[in-house]
Motif scaffolding. Structure first.
Motif, mmCIF file in Angstrom:
data_model
loop_
_atom_site.group_PDB
_atom_site.id
_atom_site.type_symbol
_atom_site.label_atom_id
_atom_site.label_comp_id
_atom_site.label_asym_id
_atom_site.label_seq_id
_atom_site.Cartn_x
_atom_site.Cartn_y
_atom_site.Cartn_z
ATOM 1 N N ASP A 112 0.837 -1.302 0.529
ATOM 2 C CA ASP A 112 0.264 0.135 0.132
ATOM 3 C C ASP A 112 0.747 1.418 0.063
ATOM 4 N N TYR A 114 0.917 4.132 -1.990
ATOM 5 C CA TYR A 114 0.002 5.469 -2.045
ATOM 6 C C TYR A 114 -0.315 5.845 -1.403
ATOM 7 N N GLN A 115 0.073 7.151 -0.324
ATOM 8 C CA GLN A 115 -1.167 8.165 0.677
ATOM 9 C C GLN A 115 -1.715 9.143 -1.108
ATOM 10 N N GLU A 117 -4.220 10.452 -3.277
ATOM 11 C CA GLU A 117 -5.567 9.497 -3.870
ATOM 12 C C GLU A 117 -5.834 9.739 -5.048
ATOM 13 N N ARG A 120 -3.327 6.810 -5.567
ATOM 14 C CA ARG A 120 -4.125 5.551 -5.495
ATOM 15 C C ARG A 120 -4.967 4.565 -6.093
ATOM 16 N N SER A 121 -5.893 6.764 -6.834
ATOM 17 C CA SER A 121 -6.761 5.766 -7.936
ATOM 18 C C SER A 121 -6.333 5.255 -8.820
ATOM 19 N N ARG A 124 -4.745 2.187 -8.193
ATOM 20 C CA ARG A 124 -6.056 1.239 -8.185
ATOM 21 C C ARG A 124 -6.308 0.499 -9.418
ATOM 22 N N VAL A 135 -1.670 -3.762 -3.416
ATOM 23 C CA VAL A 135 -1.101 -2.945 -4.106
ATOM 24 C C VAL A 135 0.038 -2.777 -3.696
ATOM 25 N N ASP A 256 5.299 5.930 -3.389
ATOM 26 C CA ASP A 256 5.237 7.830 -3.097
ATOM 27 C C ASP A 256 6.688 7.937 -2.782
#
Length: 797
Positions: A112, A114-115, A117, A120-121, A124, A135, A256
């Motif tokens: 995970d 990606y902080q 947004e 992250r989107s 995903r 992720v 990130d």
């Protein structure tokens, strides 16, 4: 290829270019006239032809006169062309290479990452299209290459040939693609690509790729990576080498720029047996990423009630370091407790399941049966006797060899003699053995004392003296019990003082490996207390540790060439423990404070020694590992120590341990008997991967639950020490080479930025003669004939 080129290839019988190839045409001639003469002739020819037809074809229309001029000039120029010996040189060319490098090192598996947004989107969306659940930067990189059946790679193929590399510890070629079909074949291989290697060598990997293509440098290198280098040359340093070869780097950052935020509690260690009103120390490791400098609460809780028992505020260290810390708690009641060490949850933590660990502790109150034995009523004996008579958790009996016959009748704790009956001796949990004269003990009694420790897991503390202990025990069964060597020890008839006195230095094993030296409620105050304690004036110096023994406290000598003098030492003997005091002067700690430190130390020592026997009553064997946490690939060493001889088979490999990874398959490890210790079996569990493991003895069988142990395996610290994307490194490498850095949101911009590149010469076909080509001659004849026919119709001839 244009239709004209295809037509010319057909006319000139030139074989078509293969996959990934092109054709370069060059016109050449060898005209006998200088250029300036040819130019003058051409100008003169044009002028003469125009003047002639203006004079002779006055009756013809303008366009007809123009056609006649063109046909006459065409014939003249075709004649000049044939006189020039013109020919066509055909060169085969290859498409330039473009290189795609996918970083598949361990740091690319950070969960995970990606902080932001938007990132992250986008990640995903890519992962869903590629049917990936987890992720990670590696999965995102693979998803980019797999998207739309390899559209990213196929777009590069329009103007390039492709080489695809994976890079972790070194760069390895995955495939070479020339046609779209090649891309289709390599996609399954990319989908199954896993992280590998204990280190990332981006700089060295970049150099090896460029050396691999040194005959034909690629047009560009597209690097999908987090930019983290853990070993060797950095990416930006190797970029200078790429610049000299004229190869730009287009970096596509995966991950990130902010570190993955996570708090983790690991490696919680605590004694599994404790006593009411006896401090318990929980040692633990706290790891923090992304919260450097913040202050958090670490709490010890009762799992059944959730109540907070004790809390400490901890300032988090830098992301590159873990902190080894401790919590101390004093249980007020008996029972079987599950204690939880947890750290508070912070915003945006990637994993909240690793913020706590649970440990079971049995808290007891029953009295510990202690036997205090000595030859003379030394100060140590007197003060210990007085202390333990008042201690509510201890049931005390004493033996004093040099005592009057009436002593045993007058003192309720006194025995007439040292227990000679096995049942009587084994009824004690701890024996404090002073400067005893073995002339009063039979060899059978000495053997029983050895079995008390070895087989019954009893605790024994031996206090040195000036007469017998430990030198007088050389060559007896008690010599094996001592954690120090006495073979070369010398008894001093008149023991001298050690200087002006000394204060023992508690070692790391003493401070962290046990709680018996905890004289206050926190470690900082402890250090001050040990510095201020009254000094010892005597200790037995001529001893050194046995192999496997540990020194809890040593003499504060300063000579670097000397071996440390153990003052308090311990080793395990069979199922029990033996502690040796090289001095009999702990009573001096009572100066002005009474039993404050003297009493706390001795009660804690007695409870520490009693734990083995209390645990050993219900167990026939003990399974241990050499540590609780291992790095991936480090072998795990199992040891089984049998406390009950009846469980041991005659076979040399009669012990089997089953190892099960949490959520994974079981594996079996066979243990072999140690020749020098018939009750101990050892074996190795090789090549463990990351995860949490539970191991238990499968053979022989036990009436109750078999002995077990838990441990875990982690990734090498060098690879996972930093898991945030190194944007400055990627940006600098791209800038040095004339490339560019792109984020995950700019994936398509990478393809647009890659230059077209120059064709690579492969071979030259045989030259095609144009001056005597049939089509040239036919055209020349056609022009002459056409002009003659037109002139005939216009009555110009």
């Amino acid at each position: 290829m244009s239709p004209l080129q295809k037509t010319m290839e057909w006319l000139l019988d030139i074989p078509p270019a293969g996959a990934g190839q092109g054709t370069s045409w060059r016109y050449r001639s060898d005209f006998p006239w200088p250029d300036w003469v040819l130019l003058l002739f051409a100008v003169a020819a044009v002028a003469v032809v125009i003047l002639v037809y203006r004079r002779d074809a006055t009756g013809a229309s303008r366009w007809m006169r123009g056609l006649l001029v063109a046909m006459r000039l065409g014939a003249i120029f075709l004649l000049l062309f044939m006189l020039s010996s013109a020919f066509l040189s055909v060169d085969r060319t290859g498409l330039p290479y473009a290189v795609v490098i996918l970083d598949n090192s361990g740091s690319m598996t950070a969960a995970d990452p990606y902080q932001d947004e938007d990132l992250r989107s986008t990640a995903r969306t890519l992962l869903d299209a590629a049917d990936y659940e987890e992720v990670t930067p590696l999965n995102v990189g693979k998803a980019i290459l797999l998207r739309d059946e390899g559209a990213f790679l196929k777009r590069l193929l329009r103007r390039h040939k492709l080489r695809i590399y994976k890079l972790a510890g070194a760069a390895t070629k995955v495939a070479e693609c020339i046609t779209p079909e090649d891309v289709d074949e390599v996609l399954p291989q990319l989908r199954d690509l896993e992280a590998e290697g204990d280190r990332t060598q981006l700089g060295q990997g970049l150099r090896s790729v460029l050396n691999d293509l040194r005959g034909a440098p690629p047009t560009a290198i597209i690097l999908l990576s987090d930019g983290i280098t853990t070993e060797g040359e950095k990416l930006s340093a190797a970029a200078t080498f790429a610049r000299r070869k004229g190869v730009p780097i287009f970096a596509l950052g995966l991950g990130d720029a902010q570190p993955v935020r996570d708090l983790e509690i690991t490696d919680v260690q605590v004694d599994d047996v404790a006593f009411v009103n006896d401090p318990i120390t929980f040692l633990y490791t706290l790891s923090a990423r992304g919260y450097s400098g913040k202050t958090v609460s670490v709490t010890l809780r009762d799992e059944s009630t959730g109540d907070a028992l004790t809390t400490e505020r901890i300032k988090l260290d830098t992301d590159e370091r873990t902190q080894k810390l401790e919590l101390t708690y004093t249980p007020p009641e008996v029972g079987e407790f599950q204690y939880v060490v947890d750290v508070q949850l912070l915003p945006k933590e990637a994993n909240t399941e690793n913020n706590r660990q649970v440990r079971g502790v049995s808290v007891r109150k029953e009295k510990i049966r202690v036997l205090l034995a000595d030859s003379l009523p030394r100060y140590e004996f007197r003060f210990l006797k007085t202390l333990l008579e008042r201690e509510k958790t201890v049931e005390l009996k004493t033996v004093l060899q040099d005592a009057d016959a009436e002593y045993a009748d007058e003192d309720r704790t006194a025995l007439q003699n040292f227990p000679v009956n096995e049942e009587d001796l084994f009824s004690y949990d701890v024996i404090l053995f002073g400067d005893m004269d073995l002339a009063f003990l039979t060899e059978r009694t000495q053997q029983e004392l050895q079995e008390f420790v070895n087989k019954k897991s009893g605790g024994l503390l031996m206090i040195a003296g000036t007469q017998h202990n430990p030198v007088g025990y050389r060559g007896t069964p008690l010599e094996d019990l001592l954690p120090v060597q006495v073979s070369d020890a010398v008894r001093k008839d008149n023991p001298s003082l050690i200087g002006d006195g000394f204060r023992p230095v508690v070692t790391l094993d003493g401070r962290k490996g046990t709680s018996i030296f905890r004289l206050t409620d926190n470690e900082r105050d402890d250090e001050q207390v040990w510095r201020d304690l009254p000094p010892f004036m005597w200790a037995f110096e001529s001893v050194r540790l046995k192999r496997g023994a540990v020194a809890f406290a040593v003499h504060p000598q300063t000579d670097s060439g000397k071996e440390e003098i153990p003052i308090i030492a311990m080793h395990r003997f069979g199922g029990g423990k033996v502690i040796f005091h090289a001095t009999d002067e702990t009573w001096r700690w009572r100066y002005r404070v009474g039993d404050l430190y003297f009493g706390r130390y001795w009660v804690q020592v007695i409870r520490y020694l009693s734990r083995s026997k209390l645990l050993g009553r219900d167990r026939g064997a003990e399974l241990t590992v050499d540590r609780k946490e291992y790095m991936r690939g480090t072998p795990v060493q199992f040891r089984v120590n049998f406390l009950d001889d009846r469980l041991i088979s005659a076979s040399e490999t009669a012990v089997t341990v089953v190892v099960q990874q949490h959520g994974g398959p079981r594996r079996q490890v066979d243990l072999k008997r140690l020749p020098q210790a018939p009750t101990i079996f050892e074996g190795t569990f090789a090549n463990p991967v990351e995860g949490t493991y539970h191991a238990f003895i499968a053979s022989p069988t036990f009436e109750n639950a078999p002995p077990s142990v838990d441990f875990r395996v982690t990734s090498p610290m060098g690879e996972m020490r930093t898991v945030k994307m190194d944007v400055p490194e990627l940006t600098q490498a791209a800038k040095i080479t004339g490339g560019a850095y792109h984020t995950l949101l700019e994936t398509d911009d990478v393809l647009a930025a890659v230059p077209r590149g120059n064709p690579v010469p492969l071979e030259t076909e045989a030259p095609k003669q144009l001056w005597n080509f049939w089509l040239t001659f036919a055209l020349f004849v056609g022009l002459l004939c056409g002009e003659w026919i037109l002139r005939k119709r216009l009555r110009l001839v």
